[in-house]
Design an enzyme around this catalytic site. Structure first.
Site, PDB file in Angstrom:
ATOM      1  N   LYS A 107       0.899  -1.294  -0.063  1.00 32.32           N
ATOM      2  CA  LYS A 107       0.065  -0.035   0.260  1.00 32.32           C
ATOM      3  C   LYS A 107       0.779   1.171  -0.002  1.00 32.32           C
ATOM      4  O   LYS A 107       0.378   2.319   0.509  1.00 32.32           O
ATOM      5  CB  LYS A 107      -0.962   0.004   1.247  1.00 32.32           C
ATOM      6  CG  LYS A 107      -2.160  -0.831   1.355  1.00 32.32           C
ATOM      7  CD  LYS A 107      -3.246  -0.883   2.045  1.00 32.32           C
ATOM      8  CE  LYS A 107      -4.457  -0.217   1.388  1.00 32.32           C
ATOM      9  NZ  LYS A 107      -4.736   1.083   1.220  1.00 32.32           N
TER      10      LYS A 107
HETATM   11  N1  PMP Z   1      -7.072  -2.989  -3.168  1.00 32.08           N
HETATM   12  C1  PMP Z   1      -6.580  -1.734  -3.122  1.00 32.08           C
HETATM   13  C2  PMP Z   1      -5.549  -1.709  -4.505  1.00 32.08           C
HETATM   14  C3  PMP Z   1      -6.729  -1.068  -2.378  1.00 32.08           C
HETATM   15  O1  PMP Z   1      -6.173   0.331  -2.406  1.00 32.08           O
HETATM   16  C4  PMP Z   1      -7.666  -1.195  -1.390  1.00 32.08           C
HETATM   17  C5  PMP Z   1      -8.329  -0.201  -0.527  1.00 32.08           C
HETATM   18  N2  PMP Z   1      -7.437   0.036   0.687  1.00 32.08           N
HETATM   19  C6  PMP Z   1      -8.249  -2.499  -1.398  1.00 32.08           C
HETATM   20  C7  PMP Z   1      -7.806  -3.543  -2.305  1.00 32.08           C
HETATM   21  C8  PMP Z   1      -9.232  -3.077  -0.306  1.00 32.08           C
HETATM   22  O2  PMP Z   1      -8.743  -3.160   1.034  1.00 32.08           O
HETATM   23  P1  PMP Z   1      -9.487  -2.789   2.202  1.00 32.08           P
HETATM   24  O3  PMP Z   1     -10.786  -3.573   2.141  1.00 32.08           O
HETATM   25  O4  PMP Z   1      -8.623  -3.165   3.186  1.00 32.08           O
HETATM   26  O5  PMP Z   1      -9.617  -1.336   2.259  1.00 32.08           O
END
Ligand code: PMP
Length: 257
Positions: A107
């Site tokens: 991330k």
């Molecule tokens: N994939 C990406 C590329 C993202 O940016 C996110 C959002 N954070 C997610 C998946 C979903 O992750 P989460 O459910 O933890 O928000």
């Protein structure tokens, strides 16, 4: 707050991956976030964006021997993508960043150039969202969401080794599907063409929540309406998220003004 500790646990690991350290423990970060929200006295849904970054005033491309900075921004938030009528997606011409190039599960903000290219291409082409394939052509995820398809009654999603973000919403839906709906959840590689023959497709994430996909590359998904399993998962998700359903009260951190 929904699954607050899990978010900071993920961030702690991701920071380590990039030779950074968060300045507080997970418990302390949870307390700080609650206090920040309390003092802001929000009356809407809120998105919390913590960021750990390199703060040394020096030019250099490296991670080591640089001071870390940390911040948390809280912003009032509405729907990131539509969650009611269903969205129309495009398989992106951009491929997902690979773990051995720069790990998407980290991330890190630089990785989001990849996501932004995919999202902008899709929207400028008249779609709502992008679905991105891995370098070897398997389905990875949406531009900022994980993906699930329904095939033959099973809920199928790409495994964490497909260059996805290890989504907390993804894990939440897997738990709800198994526990509350008794549906088999299968983590396996998904072909692009499986998207077109899927009975249902959904995207999910903290911002996107649970968003039914009704069309991909101008092909209707199922009957072109949000699917029954998607609707049920969405109902369960919103119920636990908003504290209306107390079956997973352990996922919630109250913020009392
Ligand atoms: N994939 C990406 C590329 C993202 O940016 C996110 C959002 N954070 C997610 C998946 C979903 O992750 P989460 O459910 O933890 O928000």
């Amino acid at each position: 707050m929904f699954r607050l500790a899990e978010h900071f646990q993920r961030m702690t690991g991701n920071a380590r991956m990039l030779h950074m350290a968060l300045p507080h423990s997970v418990d302390e970060l949870c307390d700080i976030t609650v206090e920040l929200l309390r003092r802001n006295a929000f009356t809407t849904d809120v998105y919390v964006r913590p960021l750990v970054y390199k703060a040394t005033e020096e030019i250099g491309i490296r991670f080591h021997n640089l001071r870390d900075g940390f911040m948390i921004v809280t912003v009032p938030f509405g729907a990131y993508v539509d969650t009611t009528a269903g969205i129309r997606c495009q398989v992106s011409s951009w491929r997902r960043m690979d773990d051995n190039v720069a790990p998407p599960r980290s991330k890190s903000s630089g990785i989001y150039v990849n996501s932004a290219l995919a999202k902008t291409e899709a929207v400028l082409n008249g779609f709502d969202e992008a679905i991105v394939l891995t370098q070897d052509g398997h389905v990875s995820e949406g531009s900022a969401e994980n993906i699930f398809i329904v095939r033959n009654g099973d809920l199928v999603t790409p495994p964490v080794s497909q260059n996805i973000v290890e989504g907390i919403t993804r894990e939440t839906l897997m738990t709800l599907a198994r526990e509350e709906l008794g549906i088999e959840v299968v983590e396996r590689a998904v072909d692009r063409s499986e998207l077109y023959v899927a009975d249902e497709v959904l995207l999910c994430g903290t911002g996107a929540e649970v968003s039914p996909v009704i069309e991909i590359d101008r092909r209707a998904i199922g009957d072109g309406e949000p699917g029954a399993i998607t609707r049920r998962l969405q109902g369960l998700y919103f119920g636990v998220c908003k504290g209306e359903d107390d079956r997973h009260a352990d996922w919630l951190t109250p913020v009392i003004r």
